[in-house]
Motif scaffolding. Sequence first.
Motif: not given
Length: 252
Positions: A68-83, A188-199
């Motif tokens: 589950n953490i692997a999901f979060g790590i991969a999603y977080s790095w991707a959120a810095l660049r993509w939708r 990510q849709q409602s608050a952006g990538s910064a909030a998503t990474v913190r989540l």
Amino acid sequence: MLLLKLLLVPTLIWLISAAAKKWGPAVAGALAGFPVITGSILLILALEHGPAFAQRAALAAALGTSTNIAFGIAYSWAALRWRWPACLALGLAGYAAAVGLSQLAGLSPGQGALLGLAFLPAAGYLFPKPPPPDPGAVLREAGMAPRMLAGAALVLLITSVSASLGPALSGLLAVFPVLGSVLAVFSQQSAGSAATVRLLRGMVQGFYAFVAFCLSLAWALPGMALAPAFLFALLLAALVQAAVLWRSRHRH
């Protein structure tokens, strides 16, 4: 049983989304890491397949924290660049790769549970730092109904296929990032990538309580009835969660 599957998870998604509005994404992430979804799935597995099945699934779920953490790590790095579509795809690819590696390792249930616990202290260092909020971004509120429907659909799918997968894979699927994927996409849709990474970073704190829940449930199930075993595991998880949040607050 169907009513439990349909109502419990959407209710939890609604509560955690409300917490994100009130206390911010990091607190919501910690609550999302708490074993509310997995505990519900393990209870359903215990009722449908018996305590022995649920005991082995609980040990596998403790290892599943790493997936589950692997999901979060991969999603977080991707959120810095993509939708979100690309982020979700890469996050799920990270989850699938971690599940595959855990199966190839051939660990015993106890070894896997200890590995999941040992990974937690290092996990926070693998996330990117949240980017600064974009002052020009136009934030919009994503609907609550789609979040709740997505969560219910994922839990129905996981519990429906569990009988054919056996307890080990069922335990890993019990840690499928239901809340992580639903909350990350809509955050990510409602608050952006910064909030998503913190989540997603905040979810790591909740996983200490998650592992405590899984290990204590696996210990309690052979000798206790279902209700006392789950209540004992939830109480211990709540104590661990309180200790982790207290420690985090007093470190800063």
